[in-house]
Design a protein around this motif. Structure first.
Motif, PDB file in Angstrom:
ATOM      1  N   LEU A 120       0.819  -1.210   0.000  1.00  0.00           N
ATOM      2  CA  LEU A 120       0.000   0.000   0.000  1.00  0.00           C
ATOM      3  C   LEU A 120       0.855   1.264   0.000  1.00  0.00           C
ATOM      4  CD1 LEU A 120      -2.765  -1.159   2.478  1.00  0.00           C
ATOM      5  CD2 LEU A 120      -3.196  -0.297   0.169  1.00  0.00           C
ATOM      6  N   LYS A 121       1.914   1.263   0.791  1.00  0.00           N
ATOM      7  CA  LYS A 121       2.770   2.454   0.847  1.00  0.00           C
ATOM      8  C   LYS A 121       3.417   2.719  -0.509  1.00  0.00           C
ATOM      9  CE  LYS A 121       5.254   3.481   4.459  1.00  0.00           C
ATOM     10  NZ  LYS A 121       6.308   3.527   5.518  1.00  0.00           N
ATOM     11  N   LEU A 122       3.903   1.664  -1.151  1.00  0.00           N
ATOM     12  CA  LEU A 122       4.503   1.822  -2.478  1.00  0.00           C
ATOM     13  C   LEU A 122       3.481   2.337  -3.485  1.00  0.00           C
ATOM     14  CD1 LEU A 122       6.769  -1.337  -2.930  1.00  0.00           C
ATOM     15  CD2 LEU A 122       7.516   1.042  -2.878  1.00  0.00           C
ATOM     16  N   MET A 123       2.277   1.796  -3.416  1.00  0.00           N
ATOM     17  CA  MET A 123       1.232   2.194  -4.359  1.00  0.00           C
ATOM     18  C   MET A 123       0.860   3.661  -4.192  1.00  0.00           C
ATOM     19  SD  MET A 123      -1.044  -1.303  -4.039  1.00  0.00           S
ATOM     20  CE  MET A 123      -2.431  -0.728  -5.025  1.00  0.00           C
ATOM     21  N   PHE A 124       0.727   4.100  -2.959  1.00  0.00           N
ATOM     22  CA  PHE A 124       0.359   5.498  -2.734  1.00  0.00           C
ATOM     23  C   PHE A 124       1.513   6.434  -3.087  1.00  0.00           C
ATOM     24  CE2 PHE A 124      -3.467   4.080  -0.721  1.00  0.00           C
ATOM     25  CZ  PHE A 124      -4.329   5.166  -0.777  1.00  0.00           C
ATOM     26  N   ARG A 125       2.733   6.009  -2.826  1.00  0.00           N
ATOM     27  CA  ARG A 125       3.869   6.843  -3.224  1.00  0.00           C
ATOM     28  C   ARG A 125       3.944   6.959  -4.745  1.00  0.00           C
ATOM     29  NH1 ARG A 125       8.766   5.023   0.947  1.00  0.00           N
ATOM     30  NH2 ARG A 125       8.012   6.251   2.739  1.00  0.00           N
ATOM     31  N   ALA A 126       3.651   5.862  -5.429  1.00  0.00           N
ATOM     32  CA  ALA A 126       3.621   5.912  -6.893  1.00  0.00           C
ATOM     33  C   ALA A 126       2.504   6.831  -7.371  1.00  0.00           C
ATOM     34  CB  ALA A 126       3.426   4.502  -7.452  1.00  0.00           C
ATOM     35  N   TRP A 127       1.380   6.795  -6.680  1.00  0.00           N
ATOM     36  CA  TRP A 127       0.249   7.670  -7.018  1.00  0.00           C
ATOM     37  C   TRP A 127       0.647   9.133  -6.825  1.00  0.00           C
ATOM     38  CZ3 TRP A 127      -5.326   5.926  -5.306  1.00  0.00           C
ATOM     39  CH2 TRP A 127      -6.281   6.613  -6.066  1.00  0.00           C
ATOM     40  N   VAL A 128       1.383   9.411  -5.761  1.00  0.00           N
ATOM     41  CA  VAL A 128       1.872  10.778  -5.535  1.00  0.00           C
ATOM     42  C   VAL A 128       2.800  11.201  -6.674  1.00  0.00           C
ATOM     43  CG1 VAL A 128       3.364  12.198  -4.073  1.00  0.00           C
ATOM     44  CG2 VAL A 128       1.617  10.745  -3.029  1.00  0.00           C
ATOM     45  N   ILE A 132       1.990  14.361  -9.067  1.00  0.00           N
ATOM     46  CA  ILE A 132       2.871  15.524  -9.226  1.00  0.00           C
ATOM     47  C   ILE A 132       3.326  15.657 -10.677  1.00  0.00           C
ATOM     48  CG2 ILE A 132       5.125  16.479  -8.596  1.00  0.00           C
ATOM     49  CD1 ILE A 132       4.716  15.283  -5.802  1.00  0.00           C
ATOM     50  N   GLY A 133       3.638  14.521 -11.303  1.00  0.00           N
ATOM     51  CA  GLY A 133       4.096  14.554 -12.690  1.00  0.00           C
ATOM     52  C   GLY A 133       3.036  15.061 -13.646  1.00  0.00           C
ATOM     53  N   THR A 134       1.837  14.503 -13.555  1.00  0.00           N
ATOM     54  CA  THR A 134       0.783  14.910 -14.491  1.00  0.00           C
ATOM     55  C   THR A 134       0.269  16.310 -14.176  1.00  0.00           C
ATOM     56  OG1 THR A 134      -1.174  14.059 -15.644  1.00  0.00           O
ATOM     57  CG2 THR A 134      -1.231  13.975 -13.250  1.00  0.00           C
ATOM     58  N   ALA A 135       0.280  16.698 -12.882  1.00  0.00           N
ATOM     59  CA  ALA A 135      -0.121  18.064 -12.520  1.00  0.00           C
ATOM     60  C   ALA A 135       0.880  19.077 -13.070  1.00  0.00           C
ATOM     61  CB  ALA A 135      -0.228  18.198 -11.003  1.00  0.00           C
ATOM     62  N   THR A 136       2.157  18.735 -13.005  1.00  0.00           N
ATOM     63  CA  THR A 136       3.191  19.627 -13.547  1.00  0.00           C
ATOM     64  C   THR A 136       3.007  19.822 -15.045  1.00  0.00           C
ATOM     65  OG1 THR A 136       4.753  18.913 -11.834  1.00  0.00           O
ATOM     66  CG2 THR A 136       5.674  19.965 -13.796  1.00  0.00           C
ATOM     67  N   LEU A 137       2.708  18.734 -15.751  1.00  0.00           N
ATOM     68  CA  LEU A 137       2.455  18.850 -17.192  1.00  0.00           C
ATOM     69  C   LEU A 137       1.243  19.739 -17.463  1.00  0.00           C
ATOM     70  CD1 LEU A 137       3.036  15.155 -18.371  1.00  0.00           C
ATOM     71  CD2 LEU A 137       4.521  17.127 -18.774  1.00  0.00           C
ATOM     72  N   GLY A 138       0.206  19.579 -16.643  1.00  0.00           N
ATOM     73  CA  GLY A 138      -0.985  20.396 -16.819  1.00  0.00           C
ATOM     74  C   GLY A 138      -0.713  21.871 -16.578  1.00  0.00           C
ATOM     75  N   PRO A 170     -10.006  14.949 -10.353  1.00  0.00           N
ATOM     76  CA  PRO A 170     -10.273  13.963  -9.297  1.00  0.00           C
ATOM     77  C   PRO A 170      -9.129  12.980  -9.067  1.00  0.00           C
ATOM     78  CG  PRO A 170     -12.228  14.268 -10.643  1.00  0.00           C
ATOM     79  CD  PRO A 170     -11.120  15.028 -11.320  1.00  0.00           C
ATOM     80  N   PHE A 171      -8.351  12.682 -10.117  1.00  0.00           N
ATOM     81  CA  PHE A 171      -7.220  11.770  -9.952  1.00  0.00           C
ATOM     82  C   PHE A 171      -6.226  12.289  -8.919  1.00  0.00           C
ATOM     83  CE2 PHE A 171      -2.836  10.637 -11.097  1.00  0.00           C
ATOM     84  CZ  PHE A 171      -2.899   9.251 -11.081  1.00  0.00           C
ATOM     85  N   LEU A 172      -6.130  13.607  -8.780  1.00  0.00           N
ATOM     86  CA  LEU A 172      -5.131  14.216  -7.901  1.00  0.00           C
ATOM     87  C   LEU A 172      -5.554  14.245  -6.435  1.00  0.00           C
ATOM     88  CD1 LEU A 172      -4.214  17.288 -10.152  1.00  0.00           C
ATOM     89  CD2 LEU A 172      -2.976  15.124  -9.958  1.00  0.00           C
ATOM     90  N   VAL A 173      -6.793  13.916  -6.138  1.00  0.00           N
ATOM     91  CA  VAL A 173      -7.294  14.090  -4.772  1.00  0.00           C
ATOM     92  C   VAL A 173      -6.689  13.072  -3.806  1.00  0.00           C
ATOM     93  CG1 VAL A 173      -9.351  14.074  -3.312  1.00  0.00           C
ATOM     94  CG2 VAL A 173      -9.419  15.169  -5.565  1.00  0.00           C
TER      95      VAL A 173
END
Length: 422
Positions: A120-128, A132-138, A170-173
């Protein structure tokens, strides 16, 4: 990978390496959810291969996650039955194939979380990282700061590496909540980096100009603080949460005021903050389509087939409950409602218990509850992260059931031992 188990007390470096590789691959699959510009996206190709490998190695679906499997299969059965009423299938089979794949990913995530909660920790860190990556592109695309930046915007709204700003926001929430939770409970030394990540994703979400995403973010952040205040009993810790949360609100408001000094941002913000847009309340607007669609669905037990609603009316359903009726029929609708109620009840029962997986279940439950709310004005049946949220809650629920069974199994032994000692 989850089925290969070494004998008790024996360390097998090869199996440990397989486990690490498998967990890293799962995290990478979660990371790829943030980059869905084309379909099939890299996420689909990678996760499909990953599920195949994992199934070959012995993926287990336990009794605890069997209801998830059953309800999703019933949901898909309703969708396949809706195809039988269509005269021209067109892209409908592909639509249902995507739905089926996403349903399988939910079951997959639940199973691998049940097998090892440390993932779970790895998955959430990957989600973070993805957030951050897709938000930066946006953000960069919105301000034209990179060549070809228009690929990351639509209708003057940031959408990151997604096809729709209403999915991007919503993906970023969930990753934002994960960082907020870390700020509230973690070490102060980590606060600057977490705060930076929160600001980047919050700004990206803001520039999506998705009212549903804005509402989801505010609701989720407030719910997180409320539940943490409810869970923590010490006055000092509650004061810490209150002070940090208040500081975060002040920082967010300051950032919003600064952003609104940009005319391009201020104009679109003024337009998007209107409660009812022309396409909501006008003739055959969103809400009128909802009313007509629900009445029509009462006469169509098998639905009308996927993508057919937009051929009858100006736009898609933009309501997940109506979407399940039109595209998955009555069977799909009942299965979906049952799945949502069951999933939320699992999270509600267990999310305050002191367990290693508690923060992840709590975050997933809050965000899923928010998604259920925004589902009244938007379709979520093809949102990849929605199925990830389902998998997280069911996986954590399975962990809790297993924990309870083991505790109950140990209790009689402890009672007998105490009696013998007496």
């Amino acid at each position: 990978m989850s089925a290969i188990v070494a004998p008790a007390g024996v360390f097998r470096p090869q199996l440990a390496a397989f486990g690490l590789i498998g967990s890293a691959a799962v995290a990478f699959g979660v990371f790829l959810q943030g980059f869905v510009i084309v379909e099939p996206a890299p996420h689909e190709l990678f996760v499909a291969a990953l599920i195949g490998v994992w199934a070959f190695c012995g993926l287990r679906i336990s009794r605890s996650t069997a209801p998830l499997f059953t309800l999703l299969m019933l949901f898909m059965t309703g969708g396949l039955m809706s195809l039988t009423v269509m005269e021209d299938l067109d892209v409908a089979p592909m639509y249902m194939a995507i739905s089926g794949f996403l349903a399988i990913t939910s079951i997959f995530y639940a199973a691998i979380i049940e097998a090892r909660h440390e993932r779970l920790k790895l998955m959430f860190r990957a989600w973070v990282g993805a957030g951050i990556g897709t938000a930066t592109l946006g953000i960069l695309g919105y301000f034209g700061a990179i060549p070809g930046g228009e690929a990351f915007t639509r209708y003057d709204r940031a959408m990151g590496a997604f096809q729709d700003p209403n999915v991007f926001g919503p993906f970023l929430v969930a990753p934002s909540l994960f960082l907020i939770h870390g700020v509230l409970k973690g070490r102060l030394i980590d606060l600057p980096l977490r705060a930076l990540g929160i600001l980047v994703m919050a700004f990206g979400l803001f520039l999506s100009f998705s009212r549903a995403a804005w509402a989801l973010y505010l609701f989720s952040a407030c719910m997180l603080v409320f539940i943490m205040l409810l869970k923590e009993r010490t006055g000092a810790f509650r004061l810490k949460i209150f002070v940090i949360a208040l500081g975060g609100v002040i920082l967010m408001v300051t950032a919003l005021v600064v952003a609104l000094q940009i005319p391009q941002v201020a104009d679109l913000f003024s337009n998007r903050t209107q409660l009812v847009q022309d396409y909501d309340g006008g003739h055959l607007g969103r809400f009128e389509r909802h009313r007509i669609g629900f009445l029509m669905s009462m006469e169509k037990p098998l639905g009308i087939g996927p993508m057919m609603f937009s051929k009858i009316f100006p736009e898609d359903e933009h309501n997940i409950w109506l979407k399940t009726l039109t595209s998955y029929g009555w069977l799909g609708f009942v299965s979906y409602v049952t799945l949502i109620v069951w999933t939320l009840s699992i999270g509600f029962r267990f999310m305050l218990l002191e367990r290693p997986w508690q923060p992840y279940m709590m975050i997933a439950w809050i965000v899923l509850l928010g998604h259920v709310g925004i589902g009244n004005v938007i379709d979520t049946d093809h949102w990849r992260h929605f199925y990830l949220l389902l998998g997280i809650i069911w996986g954590c629920g399975a962990l809790e059931y297993r924990y309870s069974r083991r505790s109950q199994a140990q209790s009689p032994y402890q009672t007998t031992s105490e009696g013998a000692a007496a």
